[in-house]
Write a protein that holds these residues in place. Sequence first.
Motif, PDB file in Angstrom:
ATOM      1  N   CYS A   1       0.827  -1.207   0.000  1.00 18.94           N
ATOM      2  CA  CYS A   1       0.000   0.000   0.000  1.00 18.94           C
ATOM      3  C   CYS A   1       0.865   1.263   0.000  1.00 18.94           C
ATOM      4  CB  CYS A   1      -0.939  -0.004   1.196  1.00 18.94           C
ATOM      5  SG  CYS A   1      -2.330  -1.159   1.032  1.00 18.94           S
ATOM      6  N   ALA A   2       1.954   1.224   0.746  1.00 17.97           N
ATOM      7  CA  ALA A   2       2.844   2.384   0.755  1.00 17.97           C
ATOM      8  C   ALA A   2       3.427   2.640  -0.634  1.00 17.97           C
ATOM      9  CB  ALA A   2       3.974   2.158   1.767  1.00 17.97           C
ATOM     10  N   GLU A   3       3.653   1.560  -1.382  1.00 15.37           N
ATOM     11  CA  GLU A   3       4.219   1.705  -2.721  1.00 15.37           C
ATOM     12  C   GLU A   3       3.195   2.233  -3.713  1.00 15.37           C
ATOM     13  OE1 GLU A   3       6.752  -0.912  -5.985  1.00 15.37           O
ATOM     14  OE2 GLU A   3       5.503  -1.971  -4.538  1.00 15.37           O
ATOM     15  N   VAL A   4       2.012   1.637  -3.746  1.00 11.23           N
ATOM     16  CA  VAL A   4       1.088   1.941  -4.844  1.00 11.23           C
ATOM     17  C   VAL A   4       0.166   3.120  -4.566  1.00 11.23           C
ATOM     18  CG1 VAL A   4       1.137  -0.428  -5.661  1.00 11.23           C
ATOM     19  CG2 VAL A   4      -0.666   0.271  -4.070  1.00 11.23           C
ATOM     20  N   PHE A   5       0.073   3.545  -3.310  1.00 12.62           N
ATOM     21  CA  PHE A   5      -0.794   4.686  -3.001  1.00 12.62           C
ATOM     22  C   PHE A   5      -0.015   5.989  -2.873  1.00 12.62           C
ATOM     23  CE2 PHE A   5      -3.930   1.491  -1.139  1.00 12.62           C
ATOM     24  CZ  PHE A   5      -4.749   1.541  -2.254  1.00 12.62           C
ATOM     25  N   ASP A   6       1.099   6.079  -3.580  1.00 13.31           N
ATOM     26  CA  ASP A   6       1.870   7.334  -3.571  1.00 13.31           C
ATOM     27  C   ASP A   6       1.485   8.229  -4.746  1.00 13.31           C
ATOM     28  OD1 ASP A   6       2.970   6.017  -5.726  1.00 13.31           O
ATOM     29  OD2 ASP A   6       5.055   6.199  -5.065  1.00 13.31           O
ATOM     30  N   GLY A   7       0.461   7.854  -5.491  1.00 15.96           N
ATOM     31  CA  GLY A   7      -0.002   8.642  -6.624  1.00 15.96           C
ATOM     32  C   GLY A   7       0.408   8.098  -7.976  1.00 15.96           C
ATOM     33  N   ARG A   8       1.248   7.083  -8.003  1.00 16.33           N
ATOM     34  CA  ARG A   8       1.752   6.558  -9.286  1.00 16.33           C
ATOM     35  C   ARG A   8       0.648   5.962 -10.153  1.00 16.33           C
ATOM     36  NH1 ARG A   8       5.970   2.220  -7.480  1.00 16.33           N
ATOM     37  NH2 ARG A   8       6.278   3.807  -5.867  1.00 16.33           N
ATOM     38  N   ASN A   9      -0.448   5.514  -9.515  1.00 16.36           N
ATOM     39  CA  ASN A   9      -1.540   4.898 -10.275  1.00 16.36           C
ATOM     40  C   ASN A   9      -2.719   5.844 -10.500  1.00 16.36           C
ATOM     41  OD1 ASN A   9      -0.281   2.441 -10.648  1.00 16.36           O
ATOM     42  ND2 ASN A   9      -1.160   1.511  -8.818  1.00 16.36           N
ATOM     43  N   ALA A  10      -2.521   7.108 -10.176  1.00 20.92           N
ATOM     44  CA  ALA A  10      -3.621   8.073 -10.272  1.00 20.92           C
ATOM     45  C   ALA A  10      -3.791   8.594 -11.701  1.00 20.92           C
ATOM     46  CB  ALA A  10      -3.401   9.222  -9.298  1.00 20.92           C
ATOM     47  N   HIS A  11      -3.944   7.668 -12.619  1.00 16.60           N
ATOM     48  CA  HIS A  11      -4.213   8.012 -14.015  1.00 16.60           C
ATOM     49  C   HIS A  11      -4.948   6.835 -14.648  1.00 16.60           C
ATOM     50  CE1 HIS A  11      -0.402   5.784 -14.140  1.00 16.60           C
ATOM     51  NE2 HIS A  11      -0.794   5.370 -15.329  1.00 16.60           N
ATOM     52  N   LEU A  12      -5.664   7.110 -15.722  1.00 18.77           N
ATOM     53  CA  LEU A  12      -6.451   6.080 -16.385  1.00 18.77           C
ATOM     54  C   LEU A  12      -5.647   5.380 -17.464  1.00 18.77           C
ATOM     55  CD1 LEU A  12      -9.855   7.956 -16.842  1.00 18.77           C
ATOM     56  CD2 LEU A  12      -9.148   6.481 -14.945  1.00 18.77           C
ATOM     57  N   GLY A  13      -5.916   4.090 -17.645  1.00 18.92           N
ATOM     58  CA  GLY A  13      -5.352   3.338 -18.755  1.00 18.92           C
ATOM     59  C   GLY A  13      -6.431   3.065 -19.792  1.00 18.92           C
ATOM     60  N   THR A  14      -6.010   2.573 -20.935  1.00 15.45           N
ATOM     61  CA  THR A  14      -6.959   2.282 -22.018  1.00 15.45           C
ATOM     62  C   THR A  14      -6.915   0.793 -22.404  1.00 15.45           C
ATOM     63  OG1 THR A  14      -5.296   2.859 -23.705  1.00 15.45           O
ATOM     64  CG2 THR A  14      -6.767   4.620 -22.948  1.00 15.45           C
ATOM     65  N   GLY A  15      -6.499  -0.060 -21.479  1.00 11.97           N
ATOM     66  CA  GLY A  15      -6.336  -1.469 -21.799  1.00 11.97           C
ATOM     67  C   GLY A  15      -7.614  -2.169 -22.202  1.00 11.97           C
ATOM     68  N   VAL A  16      -8.720  -1.858 -21.525  1.00 14.24           N
ATOM     69  CA  VAL A  16      -9.990  -2.498 -21.877  1.00 14.24           C
ATOM     70  C   VAL A  16     -10.407  -2.071 -23.283  1.00 14.24           C
ATOM     71  CG1 VAL A  16     -12.432  -2.729 -21.280  1.00 14.24           C
ATOM     72  CG2 VAL A  16     -10.704  -2.654 -19.465  1.00 14.24           C
ATOM     73  N   GLN A  17     -10.328  -0.761 -23.530  1.00  6.25           N
ATOM     74  CA  GLN A  17     -10.705  -0.253 -24.849  1.00  6.25           C
ATOM     75  C   GLN A  17      -9.814  -0.837 -25.941  1.00  6.25           C
ATOM     76  OE1 GLN A  17     -10.191   1.445 -22.003  1.00  6.25           O
ATOM     77  NE2 GLN A  17     -11.217   3.435 -22.010  1.00  6.25           N
TER      78      GLN A  17
END
Length: 266
Positions: free
Chosen positions: A226-242
Motif C-alpha cells: 500500500c505504501a508503494e502503490v498509493f503514492d499517486g503513481r496509479n492516479a491516471h487512467l489506462g486504455t487497456g480495456v478499450q
Amino acid sequence: MSALVIGSTGKTGRRILSRLTDLGHPVRGVSRRTDIVFDWERPETWSAALEGIDAAYVCYYSDLAVPGAPGVIEAFAEKAASAGVERLVLLSGRGEHQAENCEDIIRESGLGWTIVRAGWFAQNFDEGDLRQDVVDGTIALSAGETPEPFVDAEDIADVAAAAMVDERHAGRVYDVTGPRLLTFHDAAAMLTEASGRPVRYMPLTDAQFRAALAEHPYGEFLADLCAEVFDGRNAHLGTGVQDAIGREPRSFADYCAAAEAAGAWR
C-alpha cells in the motif's frame, strides 16, 4: 487450443475459466484445491498442470510483489517452455516495481506473451478482505486522498480471455482500469448508495495501518504494498480495456449495483 487457468478459484481465474468454457475451448482450471493440484510453492505440481497446454493464464499467489516472486516466475516460464506451451498471459500489478521485473521475465522467456496490468480490484470490496469492512461500515486504509481507477474483475477476465485465444494480442501490454479516478471517500459513498448501509472511509497513517495489520499473516507485506502503490503513481487512467476488446470499462457504480443485487453485503 488447450488453455490453463492458474488460480481458477480466484477473483479473475474463475471468471476466465467460465468465459473460455462458454467459448468451447478445452480448458483446465487449477489451484491448490483442484483435482489437478497447482501450488506455486511446490514446483513438482507444475508439470501435470502444464501437460498438453497451449496457452496459460498466469496469476501468481499472493502477489508478484511478494519477495522471491521473480525467481518463481522465471522457473515457471522455463517449465512452461519445456512443456510445449506457446503463450503466457500474465496478470501483473499496476505500479509495482517487482511486478515489472516479472513482466520482463515473461517477455524474455521466448514464449508468446500478453501482459494484463491491473491495480485495485473493485471486487476487493465484496470478494476480498474488505467485504467485512463494508458490512461493518468502516474501510480503514493508508491510501490517504490518493485517487484510484478501480477496475472490475469482469473487465480483467474479458481482456485476459481474449488474449488467451487470439494471437492479435501477442506482445501487448494492457493497462486495464475503470473509467474514472475515485478516492476511497468516493468509493465509500457509492457503496453506501448501492448497499443502503452507511459506509465511510477512514484514512490511516502508515504506522496506524501497520499496527492494525500486526496479527495479519501478510500484514507487513500488505502495508509495504500500500505504501508503494498509493503514492499517486496509479492516479491516471489506462486504455487497456478499450484497446483489447473495443468497449468502455465498467464503472464502479455499476459494480456496486451488481454486487448489491447479488447479495454481496447482506
